[in-house]
Design an enzyme around this catalytic site. Structure first.
Site, PDB file in Angstrom:
ATOM      1  N   ASP A 126    -112.814 -10.686  76.365  1.00 50.14           N
ATOM      2  CA  ASP A 126    -114.098 -10.304  76.947  1.00 50.14           C
ATOM      3  C   ASP A 126    -114.025  -8.800  77.219  1.00 50.14           C
ATOM      4  O   ASP A 126    -112.922  -8.235  77.293  1.00 50.14           O
ATOM      5  CB  ASP A 126    -114.304 -11.089  78.247  1.00 50.14           C
TER       6      ASP A 126
ATOM      7  N   ASP B  68    -116.704  -6.693  79.487  1.00 49.48           N
ATOM      8  CA  ASP B  68    -117.154  -6.271  80.817  1.00 49.48           C
ATOM      9  C   ASP B  68    -116.378  -6.991  81.907  1.00 49.48           C
ATOM     10  O   ASP B  68    -116.393  -8.222  81.993  1.00 49.48           O
ATOM     11  CB  ASP B  68    -118.654  -6.537  80.975  1.00 49.48           C
TER      12      ASP B  68
HETATM   13  C1  XBP Z   1    -121.351  -9.035  80.471  1.00 50.97           C
HETATM   14  C2  XBP Z   1    -122.723  -8.945  80.900  1.00 50.97           C
HETATM   15  C3  XBP Z   1    -123.545  -7.914  80.340  1.00 50.97           C
HETATM   16  C4  XBP Z   1    -123.494  -6.531  80.937  1.00 50.97           C
HETATM   17  C5  XBP Z   1    -124.670  -5.730  80.422  1.00 50.97           C
HETATM   18  O1  XBP Z   1    -120.889 -10.378  80.607  1.00 50.97           O
HETATM   19  O2  XBP Z   1    -123.203  -9.761  81.649  1.00 50.97           O
HETATM   20  O3  XBP Z   1    -124.836  -8.360  80.510  1.00 50.97           O
HETATM   21  O4  XBP Z   1    -123.595  -6.589  82.346  1.00 50.97           O
HETATM   22  O5  XBP Z   1    -124.737  -5.794  79.074  1.00 50.97           O
HETATM   23  P1  XBP Z   1    -119.528 -10.853  79.963  1.00 50.97           P
HETATM   24  P2  XBP Z   1    -125.983  -5.276  78.194  1.00 50.97           P
HETATM   25  O6  XBP Z   1    -118.472  -9.930  80.472  1.00 50.97           O
HETATM   26  O7  XBP Z   1    -119.328 -12.239  80.511  1.00 50.97           O
HETATM   27  O8  XBP Z   1    -119.681 -10.833  78.464  1.00 50.97           O
HETATM   28  O9  XBP Z   1    -126.914  -4.499  79.056  1.00 50.97           O
HETATM   29  O10 XBP Z   1    -125.314  -4.451  77.129  1.00 50.97           O
HETATM   30  O11 XBP Z   1    -126.649  -6.516  77.646  1.00 50.97           O
HETATM   31 MG    MG Z   2    -116.815 -10.319  81.759  1.00 49.76          MG
END
Ligand code: XBP
Ligand code: MG
Length: 254
Positions: free
Chosen positions: A10, A12
């Site tokens: 993952d 973020d």
């Molecule tokens: C990541 C997210 C994303 C970011 C924003 O979740 O929830 O929505 O906050 O991304 P994970 P965008 O780590 O579970 O994949 O604005 O680029 O959509």
């Molecule tokens: Mg995440």
């Protein structure tokens, strides 16, 4: 027993703490640009993280927190425009170096590459945001280190749905038991678990109190030789940082 063949990351919250000082700030800048007085505080953003995906998060906020906002006729376009501006601001923040990788991520990726371990990314965030982060933290060729970068709208159902992980498995022609996943959140763990993948969780400020039952291991971070991790759940024998030896151990020891 099958051999560990691939690590799936993952982005973020896992590879970098992107949310509080990255995505959140970029959303607020996009709102200000559009003349909106919306302000996503650190704590409000923690609640909004319940909704995965930037566009989906804006839509949820509009419906739940701004009931009096006069919605434009083409709401999808309005949200897409806001999100495009947000992506630009996020990329600027990444380029300024505002978002470093988390502890141990670079080291583990380097070792994995040296050992010929296959690599992939499964994320809800938009692809340009992912490649910007990789390029600025790991070098311009780093997106090519990953056989698949499954991002954003590549699957219609975002995490906690398992679809993005199933997509990665399909493209790499791998079975769940061939892989080990790295996640940071309850939603992420639900997505990987529903795809039958074994998962290591490294928690962060926003996710530390979430339920990670079912994770193979829960840590505060991946650790470094001189900065040991703390184990929040699971067993690691004598390891104090995540390297490929521990990844193989976690994968095999089921
Ligand atoms: C990541 C997210 C994303 C970011 C924003 O979740 O929830 O929505 O906050 O991304 P994970 P965008 O780590 O579970 O994949 O604005 O680029 O959509
Ligand atoms: Mg995440």
């Amino acid at each position: 027993m099958t051999k560990l063949q691939a690590l799936i990351f993952d982005v973020d919250g896992t590879m970098a703490d992107t949310e509080r000082d990255g995505h959140r700030v970029a959303f607020n800048r996009a709102f200000a640009d559009a003349g909106l007085d919306w302000d996503w505080s650190v704590s409000l953003y923690g609640e909004l993280l319940d909704v995965a995906g930037g566009k989906e998060r804006i839509r949820f906020y509009l419906n739940q927190y701004q009931p009096d906002f006069k919605q434009p006729a083409d709401l999808d376009q309005f949200i897409a425009d806001l999100h495009r501006t947000k992506t630009k601001y996020y990329q600027n923040l990444v380029a300024e170096g505002a978002i470093p990788l988390r502890l141990g991520v670079k080291r583990l990726l380097k070792e994995a590459r040296e050992q010929g371990m296959r690599l992939a990314i499964a994320t809800t965030a938009a692809l340009p945001n992912v490649t910007a982060l990789l390029e600025h933290t790991l070098g311009s060729d780093s997106p090519s280190w990953f056989e698949v970068i499954a991002a954003g709208d590549i699957v219609p159902a975002k995490k906690p749905a398992p679809d993005v992980y199933q997509y990665v498995l399909r493209v790499m022609n791998l079975e769940p038991q061939d892989c080990l996943v790295f996640e940071d959140s309850y939603h992420g763990l639900r997505a990987s678990s529903q795809a039958n993948l074994k998962t290591v969780v490294t928690v962060n400020e926003y996710t530390q109190n979430q339920d990670f039952s079912g994770a193979r291991l829960v840590l505060n971070h991946l650790g470094e030789p001189n900065q040991p991790f703390s184990v929040l759940a699971g067993k690691v024998e004598n390891a104090s940082y995540v390297d490929l030896a521990l990844a193989h151990h976690l994968h095999g020891n089921f």
